[in-house]
Write an enzyme that holds these catalytic residues in place. Structure first.
Site, PDB file in Angstrom:
ATOM      1  N   THR A  20       0.738  -1.304   0.169  1.00  0.00           N
ATOM      2  CA  THR A  20       0.095  -0.236   0.071  1.00  0.00           C
ATOM      3  C   THR A  20       0.976   1.419  -0.005  1.00  0.00           C
ATOM      4  OG1 THR A  20      -1.909  -1.318   1.191  1.00  0.00           O
ATOM      5  CG2 THR A  20      -1.769   1.123   1.200  1.00  0.00           C
ATOM      6  N   THR A  96       1.224  -4.320   4.245  1.00  0.00           N
ATOM      7  CA  THR A  96       0.759  -4.632   5.684  1.00  0.00           C
ATOM      8  C   THR A  96       0.160  -5.842   5.736  1.00  0.00           C
ATOM      9  OG1 THR A  96      -1.263  -3.374   5.903  1.00  0.00           O
ATOM     10  CG2 THR A  96       0.519  -2.342   6.497  1.00  0.00           C
ATOM     11  N   ASP A  97      -0.460  -6.505   4.800  1.00  0.00           N
ATOM     12  CA  ASP A  97      -1.055  -7.682   4.863  1.00  0.00           C
ATOM     13  C   ASP A  97      -0.397  -8.782   5.447  1.00  0.00           C
ATOM     14  OD1 ASP A  97      -3.613  -6.765   3.808  1.00  0.00           O
ATOM     15  OD2 ASP A  97      -3.162  -7.576   1.695  1.00  0.00           O
TER      16      ASP A  97
END
Length: 333
Positions: A20, A96-97
Protein backbone atom coordinates in the site's frame (compact mmCIF):
# COMPACT_ATOMS: atom_id res chain seq x y z
CA UNK A 1 19.65 1.89 -6.99
CA UNK A 2 19.43 5.48 -5.72
CA UNK A 3 21.48 7.25 -3.07
CA UNK A 4 20.92 10.34 -0.97
CA UNK A 5 24.49 11.27 -0.05
CA UNK A 6 25.53 12.73 3.29
CA UNK A 7 29.10 12.54 4.51
CA UNK A 8 29.91 10.94 7.86
CA UNK A 9 26.32 9.93 8.49
CA UNK A 10 24.60 6.68 9.48
CA UNK A 11 24.02 4.55 6.40
CA UNK A 12 20.66 2.85 5.95
CA UNK A 13 19.60 0.68 3.04
CA UNK A 14 15.90 0.66 2.12
CA UNK A 15 14.47 -2.40 0.38
CA UNK A 16 11.18 -1.58 -1.32
CA UNK A 17 8.85 -4.56 -1.80
CA UNK A 18 5.66 -2.78 -2.88
CA UNK A 19 2.47 -2.77 -0.82
CA UNK A 20 0.00 0.00 0.00
CA UNK A 21 2.83 2.42 0.80
CA UNK A 22 3.88 2.22 -2.88
CA UNK A 23 0.44 2.11 -4.52
CA UNK A 24 -1.14 4.55 -6.97
CA UNK A 25 -4.31 4.59 -9.04
CA UNK A 26 -4.06 2.26 -12.01
CA UNK A 27 -6.74 4.15 -13.94
CA UNK A 28 -9.26 1.34 -13.55
CA UNK A 29 -10.69 2.32 -10.20
CA UNK A 30 -8.16 0.70 -7.86
CA UNK A 31 -4.63 1.18 -6.57
CA UNK A 32 -1.69 -1.11 -7.36
CA UNK A 33 1.98 -1.15 -6.27
CA UNK A 34 3.77 1.10 -8.75
CA UNK A 35 6.01 3.59 -6.93
CA UNK A 36 9.75 3.04 -6.68
CA UNK A 37 11.67 3.24 -3.45
CA UNK A 38 13.17 6.55 -4.59
CA UNK A 39 9.67 7.94 -5.08
CA UNK A 40 8.74 6.88 -1.54
CA UNK A 41 11.78 8.67 -0.12
CA UNK A 42 11.05 11.81 -2.15
CA UNK A 43 7.72 12.09 -0.32
CA UNK A 44 9.29 12.00 3.16
CA UNK A 45 9.45 15.48 4.72
CA UNK A 46 12.52 16.30 6.78
CA UNK A 47 14.60 13.37 5.54
CA UNK A 48 17.59 15.53 4.60
CA UNK A 49 17.65 17.08 8.07
CA UNK A 50 18.15 13.66 9.69
CA UNK A 51 21.65 13.37 8.23
CA UNK A 52 21.04 9.74 7.31
CA UNK A 53 22.64 8.45 4.12
CA UNK A 54 20.00 6.35 2.38
CA UNK A 55 20.50 3.77 -0.35
CA UNK A 56 17.44 2.32 -2.07
CA UNK A 57 16.92 -1.05 -3.70
CA UNK A 58 13.69 -1.90 -5.52
CA UNK A 59 13.59 -5.53 -4.46
CA UNK A 60 9.99 -6.44 -5.35
CA UNK A 61 6.89 -4.57 -6.48
CA UNK A 62 4.08 -6.74 -5.12
CA UNK A 63 1.09 -6.45 -2.80
CA UNK A 64 1.85 -7.88 0.61
CA UNK A 65 -0.57 -10.75 0.01
CA UNK A 66 1.58 -12.03 -2.87
CA UNK A 67 4.90 -12.23 -1.03
CA UNK A 68 6.30 -15.72 -0.44
CA UNK A 69 8.80 -17.50 1.81
CA UNK A 70 11.21 -17.52 -1.14
CA UNK A 71 10.98 -13.71 -1.39
CA UNK A 72 11.91 -13.31 2.28
CA UNK A 73 14.76 -15.84 2.17
CA UNK A 74 16.22 -13.92 -0.79
CA UNK A 75 15.61 -10.62 0.99
CA UNK A 76 17.60 -11.73 4.04
CA UNK A 77 20.49 -12.68 1.76
CA UNK A 78 20.34 -9.21 0.19
CA UNK A 79 20.21 -7.61 3.65
CA UNK A 80 23.39 -9.46 4.58
CA UNK A 81 25.15 -8.10 1.50
CA UNK A 82 23.98 -4.55 2.23
CA UNK A 83 25.26 -4.71 5.80
CA UNK A 84 28.56 -6.23 4.63
CA UNK A 85 28.87 -3.27 2.24
CA UNK A 86 28.58 -0.80 5.11
CA UNK A 87 24.92 -0.28 6.00
CA UNK A 88 24.40 0.41 9.70
CA UNK A 89 20.74 -0.55 9.46
CA UNK A 90 18.08 -1.69 7.02
CA UNK A 91 14.47 -0.65 6.36
CA UNK A 92 12.01 -2.86 4.51
CA UNK A 93 8.84 -1.32 3.08
CA UNK A 94 6.06 -3.70 2.15
CA UNK A 95 2.33 -4.38 2.26
CA UNK A 96 0.85 -4.66 5.74
CA UNK A 97 -1.19 -7.79 4.96
CA UNK A 98 1.74 -10.05 5.80
CA UNK A 99 4.06 -7.88 7.91
CA UNK A 100 3.46 -9.89 11.10
CA UNK A 101 4.65 -13.00 9.25
CA UNK A 102 7.45 -11.63 7.07
CA UNK A 103 8.96 -9.59 9.92
CA UNK A 104 9.04 -12.66 12.17
CA UNK A 105 10.58 -14.73 9.37
CA UNK A 106 13.29 -12.08 8.95
CA UNK A 107 13.83 -12.13 12.72
CA UNK A 108 14.35 -15.90 12.66
CA UNK A 109 16.73 -15.83 9.71
CA UNK A 110 18.72 -12.66 10.44
CA UNK A 111 21.59 -13.15 12.88
CA UNK A 112 23.40 -9.88 12.25
CA UNK A 113 23.88 -7.02 14.72
CA UNK A 114 22.48 -4.34 12.42
CA UNK A 115 18.77 -3.63 12.99
CA UNK A 116 16.24 -4.53 10.32
CA UNK A 117 13.08 -2.41 10.49
CA UNK A 118 9.89 -3.26 8.61
CA UNK A 119 7.21 -0.68 7.88
CA UNK A 120 4.44 0.15 5.43
CA UNK A 121 1.22 2.12 5.24
CA UNK A 122 -2.50 1.67 5.81
CA UNK A 123 -3.50 4.65 3.64
CA UNK A 124 -2.13 4.72 0.12
CA UNK A 125 -0.51 7.90 -1.25
CA UNK A 126 -3.68 8.97 -3.12
CA UNK A 127 -5.63 9.36 0.15
CA UNK A 128 -5.80 12.28 2.56
CA UNK A 129 -3.65 11.59 5.60
CA UNK A 130 -1.47 8.98 3.92
CA UNK A 131 0.70 7.50 6.67
CA UNK A 132 3.50 6.10 4.52
CA UNK A 133 5.92 9.07 4.67
CA UNK A 134 5.70 9.35 8.49
CA UNK A 135 6.13 5.61 8.94
CA UNK A 136 9.11 5.51 6.59
CA UNK A 137 10.77 8.45 8.35
CA UNK A 138 10.28 6.82 11.77
CA UNK A 139 11.62 3.51 10.45
CA UNK A 140 14.74 5.21 9.07
CA UNK A 141 15.37 6.94 12.40
CA UNK A 142 15.12 3.64 14.27
CA UNK A 143 17.31 1.76 11.76
CA UNK A 144 19.97 4.47 12.10
CA UNK A 145 19.88 4.45 15.90
CA UNK A 146 22.70 2.62 17.74
CA UNK A 147 20.12 1.72 20.40
CA UNK A 148 18.34 -0.57 17.95
CA UNK A 149 21.47 -2.60 17.16
CA UNK A 150 21.32 -6.23 18.23
CA UNK A 151 17.52 -6.24 18.50
CA UNK A 152 16.88 -8.33 15.39
CA UNK A 153 13.90 -7.37 13.29
CA UNK A 154 11.58 -4.58 14.43
CA UNK A 155 8.27 -3.25 13.12
CA UNK A 156 7.88 0.52 13.26
CA UNK A 157 4.41 1.88 12.64
CA UNK A 158 2.42 4.87 13.89
CA UNK A 159 5.53 6.04 15.81
CA UNK A 160 5.59 2.79 17.82
CA UNK A 161 8.49 0.33 17.88
CA UNK A 162 7.53 -3.35 18.11
CA UNK A 163 9.49 -6.60 18.29
CA UNK A 164 8.78 -8.70 15.20
CA UNK A 165 8.25 -11.82 17.30
CA UNK A 166 5.36 -10.20 19.23
CA UNK A 167 3.61 -7.82 16.85
CA UNK A 168 0.24 -8.53 15.22
CA UNK A 169 -1.99 -6.76 12.71
CA UNK A 170 -5.26 -6.22 14.56
CA UNK A 171 -7.42 -3.99 12.36
CA UNK A 172 -8.27 -4.01 8.66
CA UNK A 173 -7.99 -0.24 8.11
CA UNK A 174 -6.76 1.61 11.22
CA UNK A 175 -3.36 3.29 11.10
CA UNK A 176 -2.85 1.95 14.64
CA UNK A 177 -3.33 -1.62 13.43
CA UNK A 178 -0.03 -3.03 14.74
CA UNK A 179 -0.11 -4.10 18.37
CA UNK A 180 1.96 -6.41 20.56
CA UNK A 181 -0.78 -7.96 22.73
CA UNK A 182 1.48 -9.83 25.14
CA UNK A 183 4.16 -7.22 25.68
CA UNK A 184 3.20 -3.79 24.35
CA UNK A 185 5.61 -1.74 22.21
CA UNK A 186 9.33 -1.65 22.92
CA UNK A 187 9.32 2.11 22.55
CA UNK A 188 8.21 5.12 20.55
CA UNK A 189 9.58 7.70 18.15
CA UNK A 190 9.17 11.04 19.93
CA UNK A 191 10.06 14.34 18.25
CA UNK A 192 12.20 12.48 15.75
CA UNK A 193 14.11 10.48 18.38
CA UNK A 194 13.67 6.72 18.99
CA UNK A 195 12.92 6.20 22.68
CA UNK A 196 13.31 2.58 23.74
CA UNK A 197 11.58 1.69 26.99
CA UNK A 198 12.67 -1.94 27.04
CA UNK A 199 14.54 -4.52 24.99
CA UNK A 200 13.37 -7.97 23.91
CA UNK A 201 15.04 -10.94 25.54
CA UNK A 202 17.93 -12.32 23.46
CA UNK A 203 16.89 -14.85 20.85
CA UNK A 204 18.15 -18.38 21.49
CA UNK A 205 19.88 -19.73 18.38
CA UNK A 206 17.76 -21.98 16.22
CA UNK A 207 19.13 -25.51 15.77
CA UNK A 208 18.92 -24.95 12.02
CA UNK A 209 18.69 -21.71 10.07
CA UNK A 210 19.78 -22.53 6.54
CA UNK A 211 17.13 -23.97 4.25
CA UNK A 212 17.96 -27.47 3.09
CA UNK A 213 14.69 -28.09 1.24
CA UNK A 214 11.10 -26.98 0.95
CA UNK A 215 8.30 -27.43 3.42
CA UNK A 216 4.52 -27.13 3.31
CA UNK A 217 2.86 -26.26 6.60
CA UNK A 218 -0.91 -26.16 6.99
CA UNK A 219 -2.82 -23.94 9.41
CA UNK A 220 -6.23 -25.19 10.54
CA UNK A 221 -8.40 -23.03 12.78
CA UNK A 222 -10.83 -24.96 14.96
CA UNK A 223 -14.40 -23.66 15.08
CA UNK A 224 -17.74 -24.42 16.71
CA UNK A 225 -19.06 -27.84 15.70
CA UNK A 226 -15.86 -28.70 13.80
CA UNK A 227 -16.02 -32.27 12.48
CA UNK A 228 -12.35 -32.53 11.49
CA UNK A 229 -12.96 -32.93 7.76
CA UNK A 230 -10.16 -30.46 7.00
CA UNK A 231 -7.70 -32.85 8.67
CA UNK A 232 -8.50 -35.75 6.37
CA UNK A 233 -5.50 -36.78 4.24
CA UNK A 234 -3.48 -33.82 5.46
CA UNK A 235 -0.32 -35.82 6.23
CA UNK A 236 -0.09 -36.86 2.58
CA UNK A 237 -0.09 -33.24 1.43
CA UNK A 238 1.79 -31.32 4.12
CA UNK A 239 5.01 -31.66 6.11
CA UNK A 240 3.63 -30.08 9.26
CA UNK A 241 0.45 -28.66 10.79
CA UNK A 242 -0.44 -25.81 13.13
CA UNK A 243 -3.79 -26.18 14.89
CA UNK A 244 -5.32 -22.94 16.14
CA UNK A 245 -7.42 -24.26 19.00
CA UNK A 246 -9.98 -22.67 21.27
CA UNK A 247 -8.87 -20.71 24.33
CA UNK A 248 -5.77 -22.12 25.99
CA UNK A 249 -5.38 -24.91 23.40
CA UNK A 250 -8.58 -26.94 23.14
CA UNK A 251 -10.40 -28.81 20.37
CA UNK A 252 -13.68 -30.76 20.13
CA UNK A 253 -13.37 -34.33 21.41
CA UNK A 254 -14.12 -35.72 17.96
CA UNK A 255 -10.90 -34.13 16.63
CA UNK A 256 -8.67 -35.97 19.11
CA UNK A 257 -8.28 -39.26 17.17
CA UNK A 258 -7.35 -37.66 13.81
CA UNK A 259 -4.98 -35.21 15.52
CA UNK A 260 -3.27 -38.01 17.43
CA UNK A 261 -2.86 -39.93 14.18
CA UNK A 262 -1.41 -36.87 12.43
CA UNK A 263 0.98 -36.19 15.30
CA UNK A 264 2.41 -39.65 14.83
CA UNK A 265 3.20 -38.89 11.20
CA UNK A 266 4.09 -35.18 10.99
CA UNK A 267 4.83 -32.44 13.56
CA UNK A 268 1.55 -30.95 14.81
CA UNK A 269 1.81 -27.69 16.77
CA UNK A 270 -1.00 -26.59 19.08
CA UNK A 271 -1.63 -22.82 19.26
CA UNK A 272 -4.45 -20.62 20.51
CA UNK A 273 -6.73 -18.92 18.02
CA UNK A 274 -7.19 -16.03 20.49
CA UNK A 275 -3.92 -14.47 19.33
CA UNK A 276 -2.72 -13.56 22.83
CA UNK A 277 -1.59 -15.49 25.85
CA UNK A 278 0.16 -18.84 26.08
CA UNK A 279 -1.10 -22.33 25.41
CA UNK A 280 -1.48 -24.03 28.79
CA UNK A 281 0.10 -27.38 29.62
CA UNK A 282 -1.69 -28.94 32.56
CA UNK A 283 -4.79 -27.07 33.72
CA UNK A 284 -7.58 -28.85 31.84
CA UNK A 285 -7.98 -32.61 31.59
CA UNK A 286 -11.03 -33.30 29.41
CA UNK A 287 -10.71 -35.04 26.01
CA UNK A 288 -9.46 -32.38 23.61
CA UNK A 289 -7.90 -30.26 26.35
CA UNK A 290 -4.34 -28.98 26.12
CA UNK A 291 -3.15 -31.61 28.60
CA UNK A 292 -4.81 -34.39 26.62
CA UNK A 293 -3.47 -33.20 23.26
CA UNK A 294 0.10 -32.67 24.45
CA UNK A 295 0.09 -36.16 25.97
CA UNK A 296 -0.91 -37.50 22.53
CA UNK A 297 2.13 -36.00 20.82
CA UNK A 298 1.12 -32.48 19.81
CA UNK A 299 3.74 -29.78 20.34
CA UNK A 300 2.87 -26.65 22.32
CA UNK A 301 3.23 -23.35 20.47
CA UNK A 302 3.73 -21.61 23.81
CA UNK A 303 3.34 -17.87 23.30
CA UNK A 304 3.39 -18.09 19.49
CA UNK A 305 0.15 -17.09 17.83
CA UNK A 306 -0.94 -19.41 14.98
CA UNK A 307 0.58 -17.33 12.17
CA UNK A 308 3.97 -17.06 13.84
CA UNK A 309 3.85 -20.72 14.86
CA UNK A 310 3.42 -21.62 11.20
CA UNK A 311 6.40 -19.46 10.21
CA UNK A 312 8.66 -21.02 12.85
CA UNK A 313 7.58 -24.56 11.97
CA UNK A 314 8.19 -23.84 8.28
CA UNK A 315 11.74 -22.60 8.95
CA UNK A 316 12.55 -25.62 11.12
CA UNK A 317 11.13 -28.20 8.70
CA UNK A 318 12.78 -26.56 5.69
CA UNK A 319 16.11 -26.76 7.52
CA UNK A 320 15.68 -30.44 8.38
CA UNK A 321 15.15 -30.08 12.14
CA UNK A 322 14.23 -33.18 14.14
CA UNK A 323 11.05 -33.47 16.18
CA UNK A 324 13.02 -32.97 19.37
CA UNK A 325 14.65 -29.85 17.98
CA UNK A 326 11.25 -28.52 16.88
CA UNK A 327 9.82 -29.06 20.36
CA UNK A 328 12.78 -27.30 21.97
CA UNK A 329 12.60 -24.39 19.53
CA UNK A 330 8.95 -23.73 20.35
CA UNK A 331 9.71 -23.90 24.05
CA UNK A 332 12.52 -21.37 23.86
CA UNK A 333 12.02 -19.12 20.78
Amino acid sequence: MTSIPSADAPQVTVFSLGGTIAMTDDGRGGVVPALSGAALLAAVPGLTETGITVTVEDFRRLPGASLTFDDVYELVEAIGKAVAAGAHGVVVTQGTDTIEETAYLIDLLWDGHAPVVVTGAMRNPTLAGADGPANLLAALLVAASPQAAGMGCLVVFNDEIHAARHVRKTHATSTATFVSPNTGPLGHVVEGVPRLLTRPTPKPPLPHRQRAGRARVALVTVSLGDDGELLRGLAERFDGLVVAGFGAGHVPARLVPPLEDLAGRIPVVLASRTGAGSVLTGTYGFPGSERDLLARGLISAGWHDPLKARVLLHVLLAAGATREEITTAFATA
